[in-house]
Design a protein around this motif. Sequence first.
Motif, PDB file in Angstrom:
ATOM      1  N   ILE A   1       0.867  -1.186   0.000  1.00  0.00           N
ATOM      2  CA  ILE A   1       0.000   0.000   0.000  1.00  0.00           C
ATOM      3  C   ILE A   1       0.898   1.229   0.000  1.00  0.00           C
ATOM      4  O   ILE A   1       1.982   1.202   0.613  1.00  0.00           O
ATOM      5  N   SER A   2       0.468   2.264  -0.714  1.00  0.00           N
ATOM      6  CA  SER A   2       1.307   3.468  -0.763  1.00  0.00           C
ATOM      7  C   SER A   2       0.472   4.733  -0.705  1.00  0.00           C
ATOM      8  O   SER A   2      -0.705   4.736  -1.080  1.00  0.00           O
ATOM      9  N   PHE A   3       1.134   5.794  -0.238  1.00  0.00           N
ATOM     10  CA  PHE A   3       0.599   7.133  -0.364  1.00  0.00           C
ATOM     11  C   PHE A   3       0.945   7.598  -1.771  1.00  0.00           C
ATOM     12  O   PHE A   3       2.102   7.457  -2.216  1.00  0.00           O
ATOM     13  N   THR A   4      -0.024   8.188  -2.454  1.00  0.00           N
ATOM     14  CA  THR A   4       0.252   8.845  -3.728  1.00  0.00           C
ATOM     15  C   THR A   4       0.793  10.226  -3.375  1.00  0.00           C
ATOM     16  O   THR A   4       0.270  10.879  -2.473  1.00  0.00           O
ATOM     17  N   LEU A   5       1.819  10.683  -4.068  1.00  0.00           N
ATOM     18  CA  LEU A   5       2.377  12.009  -3.762  1.00  0.00           C
ATOM     19  C   LEU A   5       1.777  13.053  -4.693  1.00  0.00           C
ATOM     20  O   LEU A   5       1.065  12.723  -5.648  1.00  0.00           O
TER      21      LEU A   5
ATOM     22  N   ILE B   1      -1.462   5.767 -10.029  1.00  0.00           N
ATOM     23  CA  ILE B   1      -2.551   6.135 -10.934  1.00  0.00           C
ATOM     24  C   ILE B   1      -3.582   7.060 -10.266  1.00  0.00           C
ATOM     25  O   ILE B   1      -3.916   8.102 -10.793  1.00  0.00           O
ATOM     26  N   THR B   2      -4.117   6.627  -9.112  1.00  0.00           N
ATOM     27  CA  THR B   2      -5.033   7.530  -8.388  1.00  0.00           C
ATOM     28  C   THR B   2      -4.531   7.664  -6.951  1.00  0.00           C
ATOM     29  O   THR B   2      -3.375   7.357  -6.676  1.00  0.00           O
ATOM     30  N   GLY B   3      -5.374   8.120  -6.052  1.00  0.00           N
ATOM     31  CA  GLY B   3      -4.921   8.308  -4.682  1.00  0.00           C
ATOM     32  C   GLY B   3      -6.123   8.424  -3.770  1.00  0.00           C
ATOM     33  O   GLY B   3      -7.245   8.171  -4.203  1.00  0.00           O
ATOM     34  N   PRO B   4      -5.923   8.781  -2.519  1.00  0.00           N
ATOM     35  CA  PRO B   4      -4.658   9.123  -1.884  1.00  0.00           C
ATOM     36  C   PRO B   4      -3.823   7.907  -1.478  1.00  0.00           C
ATOM     37  O   PRO B   4      -2.640   8.019  -1.230  1.00  0.00           O
ATOM     38  N   LEU B   5      -4.504   6.729  -1.423  1.00  0.00           N
ATOM     39  CA  LEU B   5      -3.774   5.510  -1.066  1.00  0.00           C
ATOM     40  C   LEU B   5      -4.106   4.447  -2.103  1.00  0.00           C
ATOM     41  O   LEU B   5      -5.254   4.347  -2.546  1.00  0.00           O
ATOM     42  N   MET B   6      -3.134   3.682  -2.503  1.00  0.00           N
ATOM     43  CA  MET B   6      -3.396   2.608  -3.462  1.00  0.00           C
ATOM     44  C   MET B   6      -2.852   1.283  -2.954  1.00  0.00           C
ATOM     45  O   MET B   6      -1.756   1.238  -2.378  1.00  0.00           O
ATOM     46  N   VAL B   7      -3.636   0.248  -3.191  1.00  0.00           N
ATOM     47  CA  VAL B   7      -3.256  -1.109  -2.761  1.00  0.00           C
ATOM     48  C   VAL B   7      -3.015  -1.955  -4.008  1.00  0.00           C
ATOM     49  O   VAL B   7      -3.831  -1.956  -4.922  1.00  0.00           O
ATOM     50  N   TRP B   8      -1.903  -2.637  -3.994  1.00  0.00           N
ATOM     51  CA  TRP B   8      -1.594  -3.535  -5.117  1.00  0.00           C
ATOM     52  C   TRP B   8      -1.219  -4.900  -4.546  1.00  0.00           C
ATOM     53  O   TRP B   8      -0.356  -4.978  -3.659  1.00  0.00           O
ATOM     54  N   GLY B   9      -1.836  -5.935  -5.067  1.00  0.00           N
ATOM     55  CA  GLY B   9      -1.560  -7.298  -4.605  1.00  0.00           C
ATOM     56  C   GLY B   9      -2.732  -7.794  -3.785  1.00  0.00           C
ATOM     57  O   GLY B   9      -3.336  -7.037  -3.014  1.00  0.00           O
TER      58      GLY B   9
END
Length: 356
Positions: free
Chosen positions: A45-49, A168-176
């Motif tokens: 999971i990440s914060f989009t900047l 791609i979008t935000g504010p947080l994205m989950v991959w996996g």
Amino acid sequence: MSTKSFVFDVPVEGHYQTQWQAPSNIALVKYWGKHGQQLPLNPSISFTLSQCVTQTAVNFSPRGGEEEAFDFLFDQKKQVEFHPKIQQFLERIKPFFPALEGYHLSISSHNSFPHSSGIASSAAAMAALALCVVDFEKQFHPDWSREDFLQKASFLARLGSGSAARSITGPLMVWGQSEAFPKSNDHFAIAPDVEWHPIFQDYQDTVLIVDKGKKKVSSTLGHGLMQGHPFAAQRFEQAHSHLEKLKSALTTGDLEHFIDLTEAEALTLHAMMMTSNPRFVLMQPNTLAILHKVVDYRSQTNRPLCFTLDAGANVHLLYPRQDRSPIMDFIQKELLIHCQQGQYIQDQVGNGSKKI
Ligand code: PMV
């Protein structure tokens, strides 16, 4: 999941021109280890900047017989060092958009942040390029929803650089794939339908540039270190559990848990590299000096400042907007002396890519 729905095998014609901006992202739960075609071995999971972005313009024109697949300008200059990565991206997306082979792509990119700052720029760059390609394809899909568009963009971006799937979008994205997020999957990232605590909407990220040099360990080599790693199974299990716990901290605004999990992830990433074969120590004395000062500052002031790291020596400092003034004071007085030429980048959580 079948990837058949991502294949677009229809002849296309005409010229097309588009331009997209995509942000960088900073992972809280780290993606480290992949298999197959850029599929993650654990969810992240990440914060989009918002400030660190790549802007890319692509001109698609029917390709002449001998013509190259693409030409590329970075900051208006030819930069052949980026060619292999673009070439590889185009090769990998070919099965999903065969008609693209009939086109020449004139690509021109610009980064808002210094390209040789030691900040991973491939996520923003690959996401911006993927968005341009999907925008081209979109003309032939009048039925596409915004969600369809974003999914395909994330899917293609992933083939360029795994973490780009999350730019791609935000504010947080989950991959996996993760039990904690019902629609999550390994093929593309999602912006979960979760009400995050408002404190994270404009969370700050001050990136301290400890080392401006090129990455010491390439992504491919780094992820490969998790194959046969003695702690791989435990690490992947831990990532799942951290993601579940972090989801709760991110919805309730529990900063104590947020900090605990974020720092644990950063240090685990480096611990994995220090215990792999071959092993790498990517932190530098200045990285460690910063980490110690951050932990001391937090215990002395109770201010919710924490760190996270990428696969390198630079440090991302995360904290709420409301604490910015005293924390910036501390950064300026105590931490910039550990940065190369006192350099840092000020950023904050953002909402993702846009057409420009
Ligand atoms: O996208 P890649 O292959 O450059 O891998 C990125 C890996 C980390 O930045 C260390 C972690 C992450 O999840 O972004």
